[in-house]
Design a protein around this motif. Structure first.
Motif, PDB file in Angstrom:
ATOM      1  N   VAL A 251       8.147   4.855  15.033  1.00  0.00           N
ATOM      2  CA  VAL A 251       7.082   3.926  14.631  1.00  0.00           C
ATOM      3  C   VAL A 251       7.220   3.547  13.161  1.00  0.00           C
ATOM      4  N   LYS A 252       7.517   4.544  12.321  1.00  0.00           N
ATOM      5  CA  LYS A 252       7.662   4.280  10.884  1.00  0.00           C
ATOM      6  C   LYS A 252       8.796   3.290  10.620  1.00  0.00           C
ATOM      7  N   GLN A 253       9.950   3.504  11.271  1.00  0.00           N
ATOM      8  CA  GLN A 253      11.087   2.618  11.061  1.00  0.00           C
ATOM      9  C   GLN A 253      10.851   1.244  11.674  1.00  0.00           C
ATOM     10  N   ALA A 254      10.136   1.194  12.810  1.00  0.00           N
ATOM     11  CA  ALA A 254       9.857  -0.094  13.449  1.00  0.00           C
ATOM     12  C   ALA A 254       8.966  -0.965  12.570  1.00  0.00           C
ATOM     13  N   ARG A 255       8.063  -0.353  11.841  1.00  0.00           N
ATOM     14  CA  ARG A 255       7.180  -1.117  10.948  1.00  0.00           C
ATOM     15  C   ARG A 255       7.948  -1.691   9.759  1.00  0.00           C
ATOM     16  N   ARG A 256       9.042  -1.025   9.383  1.00  0.00           N
ATOM     17  CA  ARG A 256       9.812  -1.475   8.234  1.00  0.00           C
ATOM     18  C   ARG A 256      10.935  -2.444   8.595  1.00  0.00           C
ATOM     19  N   SER A 257      11.434  -2.342   9.825  1.00  0.00           N
ATOM     20  CA  SER A 257      12.616  -3.095  10.219  1.00  0.00           C
ATOM     21  C   SER A 257      12.309  -4.570  10.426  1.00  0.00           C
ATOM     22  N   ALA A 258      13.294  -5.418  10.102  1.00  0.00           N
ATOM     23  CA  ALA A 258      13.145  -6.854  10.343  1.00  0.00           C
ATOM     24  C   ALA A 258      13.390  -7.196  11.807  1.00  0.00           C
ATOM     25  N   ALA A 259      14.109  -6.334  12.525  1.00  0.00           N
ATOM     26  CA  ALA A 259      14.407  -6.579  13.947  1.00  0.00           C
ATOM     27  C   ALA A 259      14.298  -5.276  14.727  1.00  0.00           C
ATOM     28  N   PRO A 260      13.070  -4.742  14.846  1.00  0.00           N
ATOM     29  CA  PRO A 260      12.921  -3.460  15.549  1.00  0.00           C
ATOM     30  C   PRO A 260      13.095  -3.604  17.051  1.00  0.00           C
ATOM     31  N   LEU A 261      13.435  -2.500  17.721  1.00  0.00           N
ATOM     32  CA  LEU A 261      13.536  -2.510  19.178  1.00  0.00           C
ATOM     33  C   LEU A 261      12.197  -2.891  19.798  1.00  0.00           C
ATOM     34  N   TRP A 262      11.114  -2.401  19.226  1.00  0.00           N
ATOM     35  CA  TRP A 262       9.762  -2.725  19.689  1.00  0.00           C
ATOM     36  C   TRP A 262       8.908  -2.978  18.454  1.00  0.00           C
ATOM     37  N   ASP A 263       8.433  -4.193  18.315  1.00  0.00           N
ATOM     38  CA  ASP A 263       7.616  -4.549  17.158  1.00  0.00           C
ATOM     39  C   ASP A 263       6.215  -3.966  17.332  1.00  0.00           C
ATOM     40  N   VAL A 264       5.943  -2.877  16.618  1.00  0.00           N
ATOM     41  CA  VAL A 264       4.676  -2.168  16.768  1.00  0.00           C
ATOM     42  C   VAL A 264       3.638  -2.616  15.743  1.00  0.00           C
ATOM     43  N   ARG A 265       3.979  -3.613  14.926  1.00  0.00           N
ATOM     44  CA  ARG A 265       3.060  -3.988  13.843  1.00  0.00           C
ATOM     45  C   ARG A 265       1.743  -4.547  14.354  1.00  0.00           C
ATOM     46  N   LEU A 266       1.762  -5.153  15.552  1.00  0.00           N
ATOM     47  CA  LEU A 266       0.511  -5.658  16.112  1.00  0.00           C
ATOM     48  C   LEU A 266      -0.518  -4.552  16.307  1.00  0.00           C
ATOM     49  N   PHE A 267      -0.053  -3.341  16.588  1.00  0.00           N
ATOM     50  CA  PHE A 267      -0.972  -2.226  16.822  1.00  0.00           C
ATOM     51  C   PHE A 267      -1.754  -1.861  15.559  1.00  0.00           C
ATOM     52  N   PHE A 268      -1.236  -2.235  14.413  1.00  0.00           N
ATOM     53  CA  PHE A 268      -1.877  -1.862  13.151  1.00  0.00           C
ATOM     54  C   PHE A 268      -2.688  -2.999  12.544  1.00  0.00           C
ATOM     55  N   SER A 269      -2.711  -4.152  13.221  1.00  0.00           N
ATOM     56  CA  SER A 269      -3.409  -5.300  12.639  1.00  0.00           C
ATOM     57  C   SER A 269      -4.371  -5.992  13.597  1.00  0.00           C
ATOM     58  N   ASN A 270      -4.422  -5.550  14.858  1.00  0.00           N
ATOM     59  CA  ASN A 270      -5.210  -6.257  15.868  1.00  0.00           C
ATOM     60  C   ASN A 270      -5.970  -5.228  16.698  1.00  0.00           C
ATOM     61  N   ARG A 271      -7.251  -5.101  16.442  1.00  0.00           N
ATOM     62  CA  ARG A 271      -8.077  -4.084  17.096  1.00  0.00           C
ATOM     63  C   ARG A 271      -8.154  -4.298  18.618  1.00  0.00           C
ATOM     64  N   VAL A 272      -8.382  -5.535  19.044  1.00  0.00           N
ATOM     65  CA  VAL A 272      -8.504  -5.813  20.473  1.00  0.00           C
ATOM     66  C   VAL A 272      -7.196  -5.472  21.186  1.00  0.00           C
TER      67      VAL A 272
END
Length: 474
Positions: A251-272
């Motif tokens: 998760v930590k690396q996915a948040r930093r990567s420009a092309a992660p295997l799974w973009d998890v950033r939505l989980f940290f910015s969208n409550r719904v």
């Protein structure tokens, strides 16, 4: 969307409607056969255990190996399909399903069967990662909702048909036939894909493959399953700890990567989005293992033939196939979080009823519990997907779709992990003989009790996510 063709044939060489029909039939047949294969194999578990002399712990690995492999590889194949061709990965997956099914049907021992089930899971991951993307690639936006609804309905029909058809062929020909049910239809899919679908589709922009992320993610899933199956051995805590550490690193690396295997950033910015995905994860964790538990209950404790057991078990997926489209339409008029929360509550009630089962329970109580659970899941599923997709802007649709598929698979995996844990702690390496039926009954009741209880935090998450449709009055 880029319709560039890897083989050099352009999409314009085929009439659009002809191409749409060919792709739709290709995808729908596999959407039917994959859950058919999955649920038929679950019905075969008692017959497999009796024939191969498997303990309860080893038996639980037959469905677990499949789900573990699917969860490990679905994200990888999604990225590979976008970069190298969705049809290519889809057809490779279809061919691999045929080969691995033949391998499973010829298994002569537990090790060979578990290897075959793992390969079936890898093959299915190729299909999970591509079937919706293929449909979206050929249908215009105003038709996609109807086609995706049809796709979901066919999946539920496959889940409903699997227990019954599997039970019939097991009673007639033995458990090996359950792994061959899907092979004829899979051959038809290959024929359609090779002979009638000439274009290829991939993403507009090739994205670098995140190899470190892929290795970390898949290893974490593997360690989780191994750790649970080893409980309460001392090394289980090390395996589970290593799994948790790798997930956190991923998760930590996915948040930093420009092309992660799974973009998890939505989980940290969208409550719904986050709460809806969490609710989905919990819901599948609570319900997926129903088929496995009821297959053991009906065939061991109730001494029913596989056909009768399959007929009873199909009540839940059949009710889901009938009610899910209705729930989807209701979610356009009623707040999805309210429908989904009501569905979770109904599901918890149904699971609570199943937790009271004993060897003397009437079959009518099982049917009623499955109808309630199926109705609850129907009220939850479509509105929750609507909430997930409706909570993100259009540029995040691909990431949201990946989240829907991945949380579903992880939830299904969690469900089998829970059952494996309960069976391991109560039955251990004991054989499923009549002397141990009281322990099996205790395991089944505890598994359903835990499943009902974990629905409660999902209800809270669903209600707390907030409103989805501003134009619908609460």
């Amino acid at each position: 969307m880029n319709n560039s063709n890897i083989s050099g044939v352009s999409e314009s060489d085929q009439h659009p409607q002809t191409l749409q029909r060919a792709v739709l039939w290709m995808v729908l047949l596999n959407a039917f056969t994959t859950p058919l294969m999955l649920s038929a194999a679950n019905i075969a578990l008692p017959a497999i255990a009796d024939d191969l002399g498997l303990s309860a712990n080893t038996l639980s690995w037959i469905p677990l190996a499949y789900l573990m492999a699917s969860a490990m590889f679905v994200l990888m194949f999604g990225r590979l399909a976008d970069n190298h061709g969705r049809k290519r990965i889809f057809l490779l997956g279809t061919a691999a399903v045929i080969a691995s099914s033949l391998f499973a049907a010829s298994a002569v021992g537990a090790g060979m069967l578990l290897a075959a089930r793992f390969l079936q899971g890898v093959s299915a991951a190729m299909l999970y990662a591509t079937q919706t993307a293929l449909v979206i690639s050929v249908y215009p936006p105003h038709q996609r909702g109807r086609i995706i609804g049809l796709l979901v309905a066919v999946i539920y029909i496959g889940l409903a048909a699997g227990p019954l058809l599997g039970g019939v062929v097991i009673d007639l020909f033995g458990w090996r036939a359950a792994f061959l049910l899907q092979v004829p239809l899979a051959l038809i899919v290959l024929a359609i894909g090779i002979g009638s679908v000439r274009p290829e589709w991939r993403a507009e922009k090739t994205v670098p493959f995140d190899l470190p992320g892929a290795i970390t993610y898949s290893t974490a899933i593997l360690l989780l399953c191994l750790g649970v199956s080893r409980l309460p051995a001392p090394d289980s805590s090390l395996l589970l700890g290593a799994s948790a550490a790798m997930i956190l690193w991923f998760v930590k690396q996915a948040r930093r990567s420009a092309a992660p295997l799974w973009d998890v950033r939505l989980f940290f910015s969208n409550r719904v989005f986050t709460f809806s995905c969490a609710a989905s994860l919990i819901m599948y964790s609570a319900t997926y293992a129903n088929v496995v538990l009821l297959s053991l209950y009906l065939q061991y404790l109730k001494d029913l033939p596989a056909t009768m057991a399959g007929l009873l078990i199909m009540v839940q997926p059949l009710s889901m196939a009938i009610l899910s489209p209705i729930a989807g339409r209701l979610s356009d008029r009623i707040e999805p979080r309210l429908l989904a929360s009501a569905g979770m509550l109904l599901t918890a009630v149904g699971l609570g009823m199943l937790a009271t089962l004993s060897s003397g329970s009437p079959l009518s109580s099982i049917v009623l519990a499955l109808l309630i659970t199926g109705a609850g899941f129907s009220l939850f599923s479509s509105p929750n997907v609507s909430a997930i997709m409706g909570s993100v802007p259009q540029q995040h649709y691909s990431g949201a779709s990946a989240a829907v598929a991945t949380t579903r698979l992880l939830g299904q995996l969690n469900s089998m992990v829970l059952v494996t844990l309960v069976l391991t702690l109560i039955l251990g390496g004991a054989a499923l003989s009549p002397d141990n039926y009281p322990l099996l009954e205790r395991s089944i009741r505890l598994s359903f009790t835990l499943a009902a209880l974990i629905c409660l935090p999902a209800i809270a998450l669903s209600l707390a996510r907030g409103r989805i449709h501003a134009d619908i009055k609460p």
